[in-house]
Design a protein around this motif. Structure first.
Motif, PDB file in Angstrom:
ATOM      1  N   ASP A  34      34.788  53.643  23.120  1.00 31.81           N
ATOM      2  CA  ASP A  34      34.226  54.082  21.847  1.00 31.81           C
ATOM      3  C   ASP A  34      35.193  54.986  21.088  1.00 31.81           C
ATOM      4  N   SER A  35      35.967  55.790  21.811  1.00 27.62           N
ATOM      5  CA  SER A  35      36.872  56.740  21.164  1.00 27.62           C
ATOM      6  C   SER A  35      38.012  56.059  20.419  1.00 27.62           C
ATOM      7  N   LEU A  36      38.243  54.774  20.708  1.00 27.94           N
ATOM      8  CA  LEU A  36      39.357  54.058  20.095  1.00 27.94           C
ATOM      9  C   LEU A  36      38.935  53.170  18.933  1.00 27.94           C
ATOM     10  N   ARG A  37      37.677  53.014  18.698  1.00 30.33           N
ATOM     11  CA  ARG A  37      37.216  52.109  17.643  1.00 30.33           C
ATOM     12  C   ARG A  37      37.636  52.645  16.276  1.00 30.33           C
ATOM     13  N   ILE A  38      38.236  51.774  15.486  1.00 33.77           N
ATOM     14  CA  ILE A  38      38.826  52.230  14.230  1.00 33.77           C
ATOM     15  C   ILE A  38      38.105  51.714  12.995  1.00 33.77           C
ATOM     16  N   ASP A  39      37.184  50.771  13.146  1.00 30.46           N
ATOM     17  CA  ASP A  39      36.638  50.079  11.973  1.00 30.46           C
ATOM     18  C   ASP A  39      35.121  50.122  11.959  1.00 30.46           C
ATOM     19  N   PRO A  40      34.530  50.852  11.017  1.00 26.82           N
ATOM     20  CA  PRO A  40      33.066  50.883  10.930  1.00 26.82           C
ATOM     21  C   PRO A  40      32.445  49.517  10.668  1.00 26.82           C
ATOM     22  N   GLN A  41      33.241  48.580  10.126  1.00 25.57           N
ATOM     23  CA  GLN A  41      32.721  47.253   9.810  1.00 25.57           C
ATOM     24  C   GLN A  41      32.986  46.220  10.920  1.00 25.57           C
ATOM     25  N   ASN A  42      33.552  46.647  12.024  1.00 29.25           N
ATOM     26  CA  ASN A  42      33.758  45.783  13.201  1.00 29.25           C
ATOM     27  C   ASN A  42      34.671  44.591  12.944  1.00 29.25           C
ATOM     28  N   ARG A  43      35.593  44.730  12.006  1.00 32.76           N
ATOM     29  CA  ARG A  43      36.554  43.656  11.772  1.00 32.76           C
ATOM     30  C   ARG A  43      37.758  43.795  12.698  1.00 32.76           C
ATOM     31  N   ALA A  44      38.277  45.004  12.836  1.00 37.31           N
ATOM     32  CA  ALA A  44      39.462  45.268  13.638  1.00 37.31           C
ATOM     33  C   ALA A  44      39.050  45.854  14.983  1.00 37.31           C
ATOM     34  N   LEU A  45      39.492  45.215  16.073  1.00 42.53           N
ATOM     35  CA  LEU A  45      39.134  45.630  17.424  1.00 42.53           C
ATOM     36  C   LEU A  45      40.390  46.072  18.169  1.00 42.53           C
ATOM     37  N   PHE A  72      41.504  36.811  10.087  1.00 44.18           N
ATOM     38  CA  PHE A  72      41.534  36.569   8.649  1.00 44.18           C
ATOM     39  C   PHE A  72      40.290  35.796   8.225  1.00 44.18           C
ATOM     40  N   ALA A  73      39.686  36.235   7.146  1.00 41.62           N
ATOM     41  CA  ALA A  73      38.442  35.615   6.674  1.00 41.62           C
ATOM     42  C   ALA A  73      38.651  34.168   6.258  1.00 41.62           C
ATOM     43  N   ASP A  74      39.862  33.813   5.863  1.00 47.11           N
ATOM     44  CA  ASP A  74      40.135  32.464   5.367  1.00 47.11           C
ATOM     45  C   ASP A  74      40.576  31.489   6.455  1.00 47.11           C
ATOM     46  N   THR A  75      40.593  31.922   7.713  1.00 52.57           N
ATOM     47  CA  THR A  75      41.039  31.018   8.768  1.00 52.57           C
ATOM     48  C   THR A  75      40.148  29.790   8.865  1.00 52.57           C
ATOM     49  N   ASP A  76      40.769  28.654   9.191  1.00 49.26           N
ATOM     50  CA  ASP A  76      39.990  27.448   9.452  1.00 49.26           C
ATOM     51  C   ASP A  76      39.777  27.254  10.958  1.00 49.26           C
ATOM     52  N   LYS A  77      40.120  28.274  11.745  1.00 45.22           N
ATOM     53  CA  LYS A  77      39.911  28.239  13.194  1.00 45.22           C
ATOM     54  C   LYS A  77      39.182  29.502  13.654  1.00 45.22           C
ATOM     55  N   PRO A  78      38.060  29.837  13.050  1.00 43.99           N
ATOM     56  CA  PRO A  78      37.393  31.106  13.407  1.00 43.99           C
ATOM     57  C   PRO A  78      36.964  31.164  14.863  1.00 43.99           C
ATOM     58  N   ASP A  79      36.520  30.043  15.422  1.00 40.96           N
ATOM     59  CA  ASP A  79      36.065  30.050  16.811  1.00 40.96           C
ATOM     60  C   ASP A  79      37.228  30.238  17.784  1.00 40.96           C
ATOM     61  N   ILE A  80      38.316  29.545  17.538  1.00 38.03           N
ATOM     62  CA  ILE A  80      39.484  29.675  18.415  1.00 38.03           C
ATOM     63  C   ILE A  80      40.073  31.077  18.295  1.00 38.03           C
ATOM     64  N   ALA A  81      40.118  31.596  17.074  1.00 33.87           N
ATOM     65  CA  ALA A  81      40.615  32.960  16.885  1.00 33.87           C
ATOM     66  C   ALA A  81      39.766  33.959  17.659  1.00 33.87           C
ATOM     67  N   ALA A  82      38.452  33.783  17.635  1.00 36.63           N
ATOM     68  CA  ALA A  82      37.561  34.673  18.378  1.00 36.63           C
ATOM     69  C   ALA A  82      37.767  34.520  19.879  1.00 36.63           C
ATOM     70  N   GLN A  83      37.993  33.291  20.337  1.00 37.35           N
ATOM     71  CA  GLN A  83      38.230  33.071  21.761  1.00 37.35           C
ATOM     72  C   GLN A  83      39.527  33.746  22.220  1.00 37.35           C
ATOM     73  N   ASP A  94      31.500  37.943  17.356  1.00 44.23           N
ATOM     74  CA  ASP A  94      31.926  36.685  17.961  1.00 44.23           C
ATOM     75  C   ASP A  94      32.741  36.888  19.237  1.00 44.23           C
ATOM     76  N   VAL A  95      32.894  38.130  19.655  1.00 41.67           N
ATOM     77  CA  VAL A  95      33.698  38.450  20.836  1.00 41.67           C
ATOM     78  C   VAL A  95      32.793  39.094  21.870  1.00 41.67           C
ATOM     79  N   ALA A  96      32.487  38.338  22.929  1.00 41.14           N
ATOM     80  CA  ALA A  96      31.462  38.776  23.876  1.00 41.14           C
ATOM     81  C   ALA A  96      31.806  40.084  24.570  1.00 41.14           C
TER      82      ALA A  96
END
Length: 377
Positions: free
Chosen positions: A154-165, A297-308, A145-147
């Motif tokens: 690449d050397s700094l990526r910490i999460d194989p599941q792409n949750r934490a950037l 957070f998976a439970d956020t009710d503002k997923p789009d704003i959080a991604a922005q 969701d983050v363009a």
């Protein structure tokens, strides 16, 4: 970790020295995160300032560490001001007293998660989340969701599941007073008689740089040899304090000439009289990379704003300002830095770090073994 505000108002005086050959882990009551705005009864620090709040959606709630926000000149203050100038949604920062552990416990207990983003997550903490919540989802997949997520190094990526950037990184190194000692240059030299009683380090259980330095020694000596190396440091009269701030206080007070810190130290201390006393020393031409990341957070009710907002944090302008205000390096390949960085910020010839997969199932055991054998002596 945000250090510039601390350095601006730094005092002196971590007290008490460890006796030679016997390690004393000192707790000064201080820590990396010591400032706050308002504190509620549940131990949560909150800062809210102006901005336009959408009554229909409410503020974007960002949980982080308390030195990230609240004062002029912090990364959070810049982000809040710049974001709210262009968006209708207010940003509200909070600093849970127990960091990400608070949200782990909330998830376990089925309590609502009262935040939309977490800012300040490192690799070991992400491992802790997954090990403590094997059947629950605290953070969701954010990268899709983050363009501009593809701009992250690449050397700094910490999460194989792409949750934490990652949004910035520091390199753990030695900082030494060049008027008193030379750079040890190697791990072995640091533990030799020539540097007896010279080193200030931090507790790996309570301090991010302390844990990073521990992991650096494990990377160098392996899980079968790192405790032996630490035994030599103990014999060489290493002094371990509970966190970066009291250790750095002791260094500034001249109590010892070497401290575990960050390779950006001269960005702040770059006066003619200061540089000789703030030399950056890499060991074996290495420095330990310690990226900081954000996650939704998976439970956020503002997923789009959080991604922005996450996308905004990775823009070139935001990356530059986060790096400057946190005295760190940006996480993206596209950001530019002020001229002072080219002169005074050092990247190690050979950055080292542990990946998520390498830490999973190990980091907790490594730290506990260190605490039992070293910190408890």
């Amino acid at each position: 970790m945000k250090r510039r505000e601390y350095l601006t108002s730094v005092g002196v005086g971590a007290v008490g020295l460890a006796t030679a050959g016997c390690l004393q882990v000192e707790n000064s009551g201080g820590g990396d995160t010591t400032t706050s705005e308002t504190t509620s009864g549940d131990g949560t620090t909150t800062a809210t300032t102006g901005g336009t709040t959408s009554q229909s959606s409410g503020p974007l709630r960002v949980a982080t560490y308390d030195s990230f926000f609240g004062d002029e000149g912090t990364a959070g203050d810049w982000l809040k001001t710049a974001w709210e100038a262009e968006h209708d949604t207010e940003v509200r920062f909070t600093a849970p007293s127990n960091g990400v552990n608070e949200f782990i416990q909330r998830k376990k207990q089925g309590v609502d998660i009262d935040a939309d983003l977490f800012v300040g997550l490192n690799t070991g903490e992400l491992v802790r989340v997954d090990e403590n919540l094997p059947n629950a989802t605290l953070f969701d997949d954010l990268a899709g969701d983050v363009a501009n997520a593809g701009d992250i190094k690449d050397s700094l990526r910490i999460d194989p599941q792409n949750r934490a950037l990652p949004y910035d990184t520091g390199y753990i190194s030695l900082v030494y007073d060049g008027t008193k000692v030379e750079n040890p240059g190697t791990f072995e030299a640091l533990a030799s008689d020539a540097y007896r009683g010279d080193l200030l380090a931090q507790n790996a259980q309570t301090s991010d740089p302390g844990r990073a330095f521990l992991l650096w020694t494990i990377h160098e000596f392996g899980e079968d040899g790192y405790l032996d190396y630490w035994d030599t440091l103990v014999d060489n009269d290493v002094r371990v304090l509970d966190d970066w701030q009291p250790a750095y206080d002791a260094f500034l007070a001249g109590e010892r000439p070497i401290v575990v810190s960050y390779s950006t130290d001269q960005v702040y201390y770059n006066g003619e009289d200061e540089i000789p006393r703030h030399q950056v020393g890499f060991l074996n031409d290495e420095g330990y990379a310690n990226p900081e990341a954000f996650a939704r957070f998976a439970d956020t009710d503002k997923p789009d704003i959080a991604a922005q907002f996450a996308e905004f944090m990775l823009t070139d302008e935001a990356q530059r300002n986060i790096a400057v205000n946190n005295v760190q390096f940006p996480a993206t390949t596209t950001a530019t830095l002020p001229e002072e960085y080219a002169k005074y910020a050092y990247e190690p010839p050979e950055p080292v770090t542990f990946t998520y997969d390498e830490l999973a199932g190990n980091v907790g055991e490594w730290t506990e073994a260190w605490a039992q054998q070293i910190a408890s002596n």
